[in-house]
Write an enzyme that holds these catalytic residues in place. Structure first.
Site, PDB file in Angstrom:
ATOM      1  N   ASP A 142      41.328  52.738  32.691  1.00 15.32           N
ATOM      2  CA  ASP A 142      41.010  51.924  33.875  1.00 15.32           C
ATOM      3  C   ASP A 142      39.760  52.419  34.604  1.00 15.32           C
ATOM      4  O   ASP A 142      39.175  51.680  35.402  1.00 15.32           O
ATOM      5  CB  ASP A 142      42.187  51.917  34.843  1.00 15.32           C
ATOM      6  CG  ASP A 142      43.447  51.345  34.230  1.00 15.32           C
ATOM      7  OD1 ASP A 142      43.325  50.496  33.326  1.00 15.32           O
ATOM      8  OD2 ASP A 142      44.555  51.753  34.627  1.00 15.32           O
ATOM      9  N   ARG A 287      44.091  51.000  23.686  1.00 16.68           N
ATOM     10  CA  ARG A 287      44.407  52.414  23.860  1.00 16.68           C
ATOM     11  C   ARG A 287      44.357  53.220  22.562  1.00 16.68           C
ATOM     12  O   ARG A 287      43.859  54.336  22.524  1.00 16.68           O
ATOM     13  CB  ARG A 287      45.826  52.568  24.438  1.00 16.68           C
ATOM     14  CG  ARG A 287      45.965  52.151  25.888  1.00 16.68           C
ATOM     15  CD  ARG A 287      47.347  52.527  26.390  1.00 16.68           C
ATOM     16  NE  ARG A 287      47.547  52.195  27.784  1.00 16.68           N
ATOM     17  CZ  ARG A 287      47.170  52.958  28.800  1.00 16.68           C
ATOM     18  NH1 ARG A 287      46.558  54.109  28.565  1.00 16.68           N
ATOM     19  NH2 ARG A 287      47.396  52.609  30.037  1.00 16.68           N
TER      20      ARG A 287
END
Length: 361
Positions: A142, A287
């Protein structure tokens, strides 16, 4: 220079690309000082186990192939606050003393923790209680951890989202469709903004900026009026509905997680414009892939710097990236600052300058 050390290293929170490169760099730098490194498995969960779950790490174990691996060889966890640990009977128990006991069982006097703001707050509290020297390394796709300009994992996540747009565009053009791509971003729209610009999106929706169906539909109609038969829309998972509600789903473990805003937006676009619309949700694809070169370099710099700080006798510091160099700052200061997208910043201005709809000004 301090005396010989035995360093513990762990990964905490959600996984991301570049974690193994941090571990590798820390082990290689520790070898320079003649120090031992133990890798703690599954974050603080490994320290709660008896015997403690760990692996001895040396330069032969952490070769260049490891740096190319996604995820973390040590395992990680984003559940179970040790100060209020959920028990089987539904109660919560303070198990912090067990974690500190686990560190003492390993014989470590220093700990390198790789995690986000939540992990850093917990590790810092544990280190203070246990008298353990702690150096933190920021990792989060993020990129919302304050002070540092870049966190491990962000660059690769943006690259994956950009590649997704590259792959969606030909299909969008072939079928005259609007393609909606939902990307991760807990409460910050950094991935959506960067990938949207890099991938030539027509619309980028961020949690930091208000948006409207009319604004999105108007942009798509203008694209169509210009002779193009497709449009690309990027949506951060944390964007709220028109009613101001988070799009979340409740899972069997009782946790609520983001999911569904892409389909919500896609339905509204189809309804408002009549365009054939398809939705892709990237989710954890962002990810688990091998790290790109930027994350490998950043992770390596952070891992080396963390060990060097311990060699200087420093602790309670977070490694950060600023003005093209590594710096270190107090962990408390770092986690106190949340870095959302600057709605008046360069990237938002760039997007608007390119004619991308990024919300209502």
């Amino acid at each position: 220079m301090t005396a010989a050390k035995r360093i513990g290293i762990l990964t905490s929170g959600g996984d991301c690309a570049g974690l193994n490169a941090v571990i590798r760099a820390a082990v290689h730098r520790a070898a320079h000082y003649g120090w031992d490194v133990v890798g703690i498995e599954d974050g603080t969960q490994g320290l709660l186990a008896r015997p403690v779950r760990y692996v001895n790490l040396d330069v032969n174990r952490v070769d260049g192939a490891m740096m190319r691996q996604g995820g973390t060889i040590l395992g990680t966890t984003n559940k179970g606050d040790p100060f209020a640990y959920p028990m089987a009977d539904g109660s919560k128990k303070d198990r912090s003393h067990e974690i500190i006991g686990g560190l003492r069982e390993l014989g470590v006097d220093s700990l390198i923790g790789i995690g986000g703001d939540g992990s850093m707050a917990i590790l810092r509290r544990l280190a203070h209680i246990g008298g353990i020297k702690l150096i933190g390394i920021p990792k989060t796709i993020d990129n919302d951890l304050g002070i540092t300009e870049m966190s491990v994992g962000f660059d690769t996540a943006v690259a994956v989202a950009t590649e997704a747009l590259d792959r969606l565009q030909p299909t969008a053009a072939s079928h005259a469709r609007v393609m909606v791509l939902e990307v991760m971003g807990r409460d910050a729209g950094h991935i959506a903004l960067s990938a949207g610009i890099a991938g030539g999106a027509d619309v980028i929706l961020l949690p930091e900026l208000a948006w409207s169906v009319a604004g999105v539909a108007d942009k798509i109609r203008r694209v169509q009026a210009g002779g193009r038969n497709f449009a690309l829309v990027v949506v951060s998972e944390a964007v709220r509905t028109m009613e101001g509600v988070k799009a979340q789903q409740e899972f069997t473990d009782g946790q609520k997680r983001y999911g569904g805003i892409g389909n919500y937006i896609g339905h509204l676009i189809a309804e408002a414009t009549g365009a054939e619309t398809r939705v892709t949700v990237l989710g954890h694809v962002q990810r688990g892939c091998p790290p790109g070169h930027n994350d490998r370099v950043l992770a390596s710099a952070f891992g080396v710097a963390a060990v060097d700080l311990l060699a200087e006798g420093k602790s309670d510091r977070l490694i950060a990236w600023s003005n093209r160099r590594v710096i270190d700052i107090p962990i408390e200061d770092a986690i106190a600052t949340y870095a959302a997208v600057d709605i008046n910043g360069t990237l938002v201005k760039t997007a608007r300058g390119l004619g991308i709809y990024v919300g209502d000004a």
